[in-house]
Write an enzyme that holds these catalytic residues in place. Structure first.
Site, PDB file in Angstrom:
ATOM      1  N   HIS A   1      -7.656  -5.691  -0.268  1.00 31.24           N
ATOM      2  CA  HIS A   1      -6.418  -4.933  -0.075  1.00 31.24           C
ATOM      3  C   HIS A   1      -5.488  -5.585   0.945  1.00 31.24           C
ATOM      4  O   HIS A   1      -4.392  -5.100   1.177  1.00 31.24           O
ATOM      5  CB  HIS A   1      -6.761  -3.505   0.385  1.00 31.24           C
TER       6      HIS A   1
ATOM      7  N   SER B   1       0.832  -1.196   0.000  1.00 30.24           N
ATOM      8  CA  SER B   1       0.000   0.000   0.000  1.00 30.24           C
ATOM      9  C   SER B   1       0.872   1.254   0.000  1.00 30.24           C
ATOM     10  O   SER B   1       1.711   1.437  -0.879  1.00 30.24           O
ATOM     11  CB  SER B   1      -0.946  -0.054   1.211  1.00 30.24           C
TER      12      SER B   1
ATOM     13  N   ASP C   1      -8.958  -4.134  -6.139  1.00 28.71           N
ATOM     14  CA  ASP C   1      -8.465  -3.335  -5.022  1.00 28.71           C
ATOM     15  C   ASP C   1      -8.523  -1.856  -5.404  1.00 28.71           C
ATOM     16  O   ASP C   1      -7.803  -1.405  -6.295  1.00 28.71           O
ATOM     17  CB  ASP C   1      -7.022  -3.745  -4.717  1.00 28.71           C
TER      18      ASP C   1
END
Length: 446
Positions: free
Chosen positions: A386, A272, A335
């Site tokens: 995610h 991320s 995602d």
């Protein structure tokens, strides 16, 4: 008086097979075994002094050069030297194993991060550097942590302070160095956890990076929130001083100098927001020319990006490619974080056909590197799209991965395509859709 005569058994040698993944070469080593019948219990006792005759044997041990492992033979290709050509479809077993291995080194950041407000180590690592690998289940990884990294979001919030963001480690186990074919310097970054980091993520404006003091390169632009996190400094920090950038550059330069006469690789991995920092660091190292060994050769820089957002514009992408920074982006097509920033103003919306480039193309966000697309979604747990553990879990199951790739649906791409067909005159729809997608990301708590 009994006379005891004892002779040693013939010494035997055994092949100690080194087990590895399916494509790894099998190495054998010769070892000398101690006879099992040679013990005190085998010696008979008597009232007279025993006469012991021992016949000595000198074993002949053949010393062979162990063959290189499969990974050692092709580590440069696995690290992206040829942009992973012929390794993606189908996914090469060695590449799959390395992606999972680096993903687990990132997972260690989440396991070690202290989110308990009552703890003395709140927003820092729970463990000391010498214990971290062992405490997070990676005690046999062959890496030694050399430095902890801290970052400060430049956000005007009460809780905005320096916090632990990851670590630098290097392979020190000789067996692992031989298996890898080189000494590997790894920098691992966790993803977004705190509210201040989320605010930094959603700044969503492009600004020149200006990492090279001798050349501003105004066309090379990156997302301002990620740049802030990478370059901001907190003078009141408890565990460190200096910006995230300065901490990283000094430690990596130190390790390169320490092992300058060896074969070295620099691997940067993150999830991320962490993947954005990894990409920025890769570009920074290459732009400053710090990735050089004692002979002046380039040390390869590879970024393993898990569920990463876009980092910069087209100029940033082109400069990374020019400098030889290799980026492998592992993404789930469902995602939403991988669609940000630049939900609509991105690499797919820069031109009309191949001839006409739109005026705002320099302000479009663009992904860097090669994409490995996964496809999974759970209605009962939408946040899994995610989750790093979900990414790695799917990579560990090739059959399930292939099935989901054919059966899954890219939900967000379908939404974007639907809105795009409504016409460019309704510009507010793009803004509204981007805002709603941002709200969705936060509501999913990812």
């Amino acid at each position: 008086m009994a006379s005891i005569s004892m002779s040693s058994s013939s010494l035997t040698s055994h092949n100690n097979k080194h087990h590895s993944t399916r494509l790894h070469a099998t190495a054998t080593a010769t070892a000398v075994a101690v006879p099992s019948n040679l013990s005190r219990q085998n010696l008979a006792t008597s009232t007279s002094a025993p006469s012991i005759s021992i016949r000595h044997m000198t074993p002949t041990v053949k010393v062979r050069n162990q063959p290189k492992s499969a990974l050692a033979k092709m580590w440069r290709e696995i690290q992206g030297a040829s942009d992973w050509a012929n390794l993606m479809e189908p996914l090469h077993p060695l590449l799959r194993a390395e992606i999972i291995r680096y993903g687990e080194l990132v997972t260690a950041c989440y396991k070690a991060f202290d989110l308990d407000p009552r703890s003395k180590r709140y927003l820092n690592c729970k463990y000391g550097k010498s214990r971290m690998m062992e405490e997070t289940g990676l005690g046999h990884s062959g890496y030694t942590v050399t430095k902890y990294i801290y970052a400060t979001p430049d956000i005007d919030m009460p809780t905005c302070c320096s916090r632990w963001i990851g670590y630098v480690a290097v392979t020190t186990d000789e067996k692992e160095i031989k298996r890898l074919g080189r000494r590997d310097i790894i920098v691992s970054f966790r993803g977004t956890v705190t509210s201040a980091e989320w605010v930094a993520n959603f700044m969503s404006s492009l600004t020149p990076a200006r990492f090279d003091p001798h050349n501003d390169r105004p066309d090379v632009k990156v997302e301002s929130g990620f740049l802030s996190l990478y370059t901001s400094d907190d003078s009141s920090a408890k565990f460190t001083t200096g910006s995230c950038r300065n901490q990283l550059l000094s430690e990596i330069a130190r390790l390169i100098n320490k092992y300058k006469d060896e074969e070295i690789s620099i691997t940067l991995a993150g999830h991320s927001m962490g993947s954005s920092l990894a990409t920025l660091l890769g570009y920074d190292l290459a732009e400053l020319g710090l990735n050089r060994d004692a002979s002046g050769r380039k040390i390869p820089i590879t970024v393993y990006s898990f569920a990463g957002p876009r980092v910069g514009n087209l100029g940033f992408k082109e400069r990374c490619e020019e400098l030889g920074v290799k980026v492998l982006r592992v993404v789930n097509v469902n995602d939403p974080v991988t669609k940000l920033p630049g939900v609509f103003l991105n690499e797919n919306f820069r031109s009309l056909g191949e001839r006409f480039e739109l005026p705002w193309s320099c302000s479009c966000y663009t992904h860097v590197g090669v994409e490995l697309a996964l496809n999974f979604f759970k209605m009962n747990n939408p946040a899994c799209v995610h989750d790093l553990e979900a990414y790695l879990g799917l990579l560990k199951c090739p059959a399930q991965m292939a099935q989901m790739k054919t059966e899954g649906e890219d939900i967000f791409t379908k939404v974007k395509d639907f809105i795009s067909k409504q016409g460019l005159d309704n510009a507010w729809r793009f803004e509204a859709a981007a805002f709603q997608l941002g709200n969705l990301v936060q509501s999913l708590n990812i």
